[in-house]
Write a protein that holds these residues in place. Structure first.
Motif, PDB file in Angstrom:
ATOM      1  N   ALA A  25       0.831  -1.204   0.000  1.00 28.91           N
ATOM      2  CA  ALA A  25       0.000   0.000   0.000  1.00 28.91           C
ATOM      3  C   ALA A  25       0.866   1.255   0.000  1.00 28.91           C
ATOM      4  O   ALA A  25       0.577   2.224  -0.720  1.00 28.91           O
ATOM      5  CB  ALA A  25      -0.926  -0.010   1.215  1.00 28.91           C
ATOM      6  N   ALA A  30      -0.458   5.032  -0.974  1.00 27.85           N
ATOM      7  CA  ALA A  30      -1.560   5.197  -0.026  1.00 27.85           C
ATOM      8  C   ALA A  30      -1.089   6.035   1.166  1.00 27.85           C
ATOM      9  O   ALA A  30      -0.045   5.756   1.758  1.00 27.85           O
ATOM     10  CB  ALA A  30      -2.060   3.840   0.449  1.00 27.85           C
ATOM     11  N   ALA A  33      -3.192   3.098   5.538  1.00 27.19           N
ATOM     12  CA  ALA A  33      -3.649   1.752   5.209  1.00 27.19           C
ATOM     13  C   ALA A  33      -3.878   0.964   6.494  1.00 27.19           C
ATOM     14  O   ALA A  33      -3.140   1.128   7.473  1.00 27.19           O
ATOM     15  CB  ALA A  33      -2.635   1.024   4.327  1.00 27.19           C
ATOM     16  N   VAL A  67      -7.522   1.360   2.390  1.00 28.26           N
ATOM     17  CA  VAL A  67      -6.503   2.384   2.145  1.00 28.26           C
ATOM     18  C   VAL A  67      -7.163   3.744   1.966  1.00 28.26           C
ATOM     19  O   VAL A  67      -8.350   3.853   1.647  1.00 28.26           O
ATOM     20  CB  VAL A  67      -5.662   2.061   0.893  1.00 28.26           C
ATOM     21  N   ARG A  69      -6.341   7.005  -0.337  1.00 28.01           N
ATOM     22  CA  ARG A  69      -5.523   7.459  -1.469  1.00 28.01           C
ATOM     23  C   ARG A  69      -6.286   8.543  -2.198  1.00 28.01           C
ATOM     24  O   ARG A  69      -7.462   8.378  -2.514  1.00 28.01           O
ATOM     25  CB  ARG A  69      -5.244   6.264  -2.390  1.00 28.01           C
ATOM     26  N   SER A  90      -4.107  -5.037  -1.328  1.00 27.16           N
ATOM     27  CA  SER A  90      -3.733  -3.623  -1.303  1.00 27.16           C
ATOM     28  C   SER A  90      -3.835  -3.003  -2.689  1.00 27.16           C
ATOM     29  O   SER A  90      -4.303  -1.860  -2.846  1.00 27.16           O
ATOM     30  CB  SER A  90      -2.313  -3.465  -0.762  1.00 27.16           C
ATOM     31  N   GLU A  91      -3.400  -3.733  -3.696  1.00 29.58           N
ATOM     32  CA  GLU A  91      -3.487  -3.227  -5.068  1.00 29.58           C
ATOM     33  C   GLU A  91      -4.939  -2.970  -5.471  1.00 29.58           C
ATOM     34  O   GLU A  91      -5.259  -1.936  -6.078  1.00 29.58           O
ATOM     35  CB  GLU A  91      -2.838  -4.226  -6.011  1.00 29.58           C
ATOM     36  N   VAL A  94      -6.345   0.106  -3.563  1.00 30.32           N
ATOM     37  CA  VAL A  94      -5.867   1.356  -4.153  1.00 30.32           C
ATOM     38  C   VAL A  94      -6.599   1.627  -5.463  1.00 30.32           C
ATOM     39  O   VAL A  94      -6.974   2.767  -5.757  1.00 30.32           O
ATOM     40  CB  VAL A  94      -4.342   1.299  -4.359  1.00 30.32           C
ATOM     41  N   GLU A  98      -8.712   4.932  -6.439  1.00 30.80           N
ATOM     42  CA  GLU A  98      -8.407   5.720  -7.635  1.00 30.80           C
ATOM     43  C   GLU A  98      -9.656   5.908  -8.486  1.00 30.80           C
ATOM     44  O   GLU A  98      -9.923   7.010  -8.998  1.00 30.80           O
ATOM     45  CB  GLU A  98      -7.322   5.025  -8.448  1.00 30.80           C
TER      46      GLU A  98
END
Length: 491
Positions: A25, A30, A33, A67, A69, A90-91, A94, A98
């Protein structure tokens, strides 16, 4: 090793999973997290008359990452417990943030909280219900059922036992790391005669199997009294609708407190954020310190620390330590329940620690703590309250209820209702339901029982959110007298 926490849970690579998630993250930019790994085990046994009719034992395990972001929150949950899966969560979280940011979404920045490094908490359950064989749990239910079936006028018995054990590991990018274990138990018995049904009043509780042996509730006494209550209910006289003074036993009042005060003071409902399931609230942020919620006898406390409370924890799902605070003082609204995000809406410097998710698969929501009506110091017992009412109705045990989407107008019924005549109980009544507007009801609070009348009840399947999540919460109450409440005859 934290004392009392399940060794099999502690043997999992919890720190490694958290490191993989939080480091990924950070790599993706981020600002904040959080990582949760949870194992929730649930068991249910059911006995109908003298036969075991059902048994369930299931475990839900998973991890999740949340997270922050670009001023937006993203969330992802994965069932796989590997470092690669944690990084992938985590990907995905995020990516969700986004996408939401690109649509113009924004979420409030969480208020700060002190760090808690490698802290643990275990609920006070003496006997883990999952340490006993299934035959032992159903054996208790079969014994209860056989005992009740031998008593007139019981014709059928349906007995349940629900058990839950939650193991939770939490870590965040700020440095907080906590490990927790929470156990709760709920025995529930229904008896049916020729023309009526009753159930036990023994509440769900944050205890283990010792609860079945009388630690926290006198099951022997309740089971002994149940057939007599059932026989009297079958002879009950229909209630005469009208305006009556009510004496509410804590076994009935707790649900009214839950629905009309507990849910009404959840800040996300007050702000209109939580409207899709069970509605909003009549209260407003500017109501703090000014809204006359009830009479001067009304003092309500929110609490995450009460021993054996269903909502008692060490830390919530945002790493906030458990605490207690007032919701209503001397009849005036003085507090709300909120998490780190909604705290900013009223300028609070700290969350009240009310963030909770049903499992790792769910996004944490602001959820109700233990909410309790404080007894009057040195106040009377139940019998003394009844003796002070010339004509009225005494209600015990919670049953059906209905409340509108603003927690403002409601109707509640009871397991048992009794006519009060000249300060004494004068037989059971049938079809009793009381209706009121929330603030008018609590302003009608005319007398409050003392510590001897105080008991703790609660809900272990309280729903909220879409998709719906369940949580558990306890409510302590004394007996109380409410003057001039409308009573109708329910079907």
């Amino acid at each position: 090793m934290p004392a009392g926490i399940d060794e099999a849970f502690l043997a999992l690579p919890l720190s490694g999973l958290a490191d993989a998630a939080l480091s990924r993250a950070r790599e993706l930019g981020a600002a904040q997290a959080t990582f949760r790994f949870e194992r929730v085990r649930k068991a249910h046994s059911a006995v109908h008359d003298r036969t075991v009719r059902g048994s369930l034992d299931e475990t839900v395990t998973g991890l999740s990452v949340r997270v922050r972001r670009r001023d937006v929150t993203g969330f992802c949950a994965i069932a796989e417990a590997t470092p690669d899966a944690a990084a992938r969560a985590s990907e995905e979280a995020v990516a969700v943030a986004e996408a939401a940011a690109a649509l113009g979404e924004r979420t409030a920045e969480p208020v700060p909280e002190p760090l808690y490094r490698n802290k643990s908490w275990v609920s006070p359950a003496a006997v883990d219900p999952f340490s006993a064989p299934e035959a032992e749990r159903t054996g208790t239910l079969l014994g209860w059922s056989g005992r009740l079936l031998s008593a007139h006028p019981v014709k059928h018995v349906l007995a349940h036992l629900f058990a839950v054990k939650e193991n939770k590991f939490y870590a965040d990018s700020a440095g907080t790391v906590t490990t927790q274990q929470r156990i709760r138990l709920h025995p529930l018995v229904f008896v049916t005669g020729a023309a009526a049904t009753l159930r036990t009043l023994g509440p769900p509780t944050g205890r283990g199997l010792e609860y079945l042996d009388g630690d926290g509730w006198d099951w022997d006494a309740e089971l002994a009294a149940l057939p007599g209550h059932l026989a009297e209910k079958e002879r009950a006289t229909p209630v005469e609708p009208g305006v009556h003074d009510l004496v509410l036993d804590p076994s009935n009042l707790w649900l009214t407190l839950h629905e009309s005060v507990g849910h009404a003071t959840e800040l996300d409902r007050v702000l209109g954020h939580e409207a899709s399931y069970a509605g909003t609230s009549f209260a407003a942020p500017e109501s703090l310190g000014s809204l006359r919620f009830g009479s001067a006898l009304m003092n309500v406390t929110a609490d995450r620390t009460a021993p054996h409370g269903l909502a008692t924890i060490g830390f919530d799902d945002e790493g906030v330590a458990a605490q207690s605070w007032p919701l209503v003082e001397n009849g005036v609204l003085t507090g709300f329940q909120f998490d780190r995000g909604t705290a900013r809406a009223i300028g609070a410097r700290r969350s009240t620690g009310c963030s909770f998710a049903e499992s790792a698969r769910h996004v944490p929501l602001p959820r109700m703590p233990n909410v309790s009506l404080r007894p009057a110091p040195g106040g009377p017992g139940v019998e003394d309250l009844i003796s002070g009412v010339g004509e009225g109705i005494y209600l015990a045990g919670s049953d059906s209820f209905s409340i509108d989407t603003r927690r403002e107008h409601f109707q509640f019924s009871a397991q048992r209702a009794y006519r009060i005549r000249d300060g004494r109980l004068a037989g059971q009544l049938s079809g009793v339901a009381y209706q009121a507007r929330t603030t008018a009801f609590w302003r009608a609070l005319a007398a409050l029982g003392g510590p001897s009348s105080y008991q703790v009840f609660g809900a272990d399947m309280c729903g909220k959110g879409q998709p719906m999540q369940t949580s558990a919460t306890s409510h302590g109450c004394p007996a109380a007298v409410f003057a001039g409440i409308r009573v109708v005859r329910a079907g």
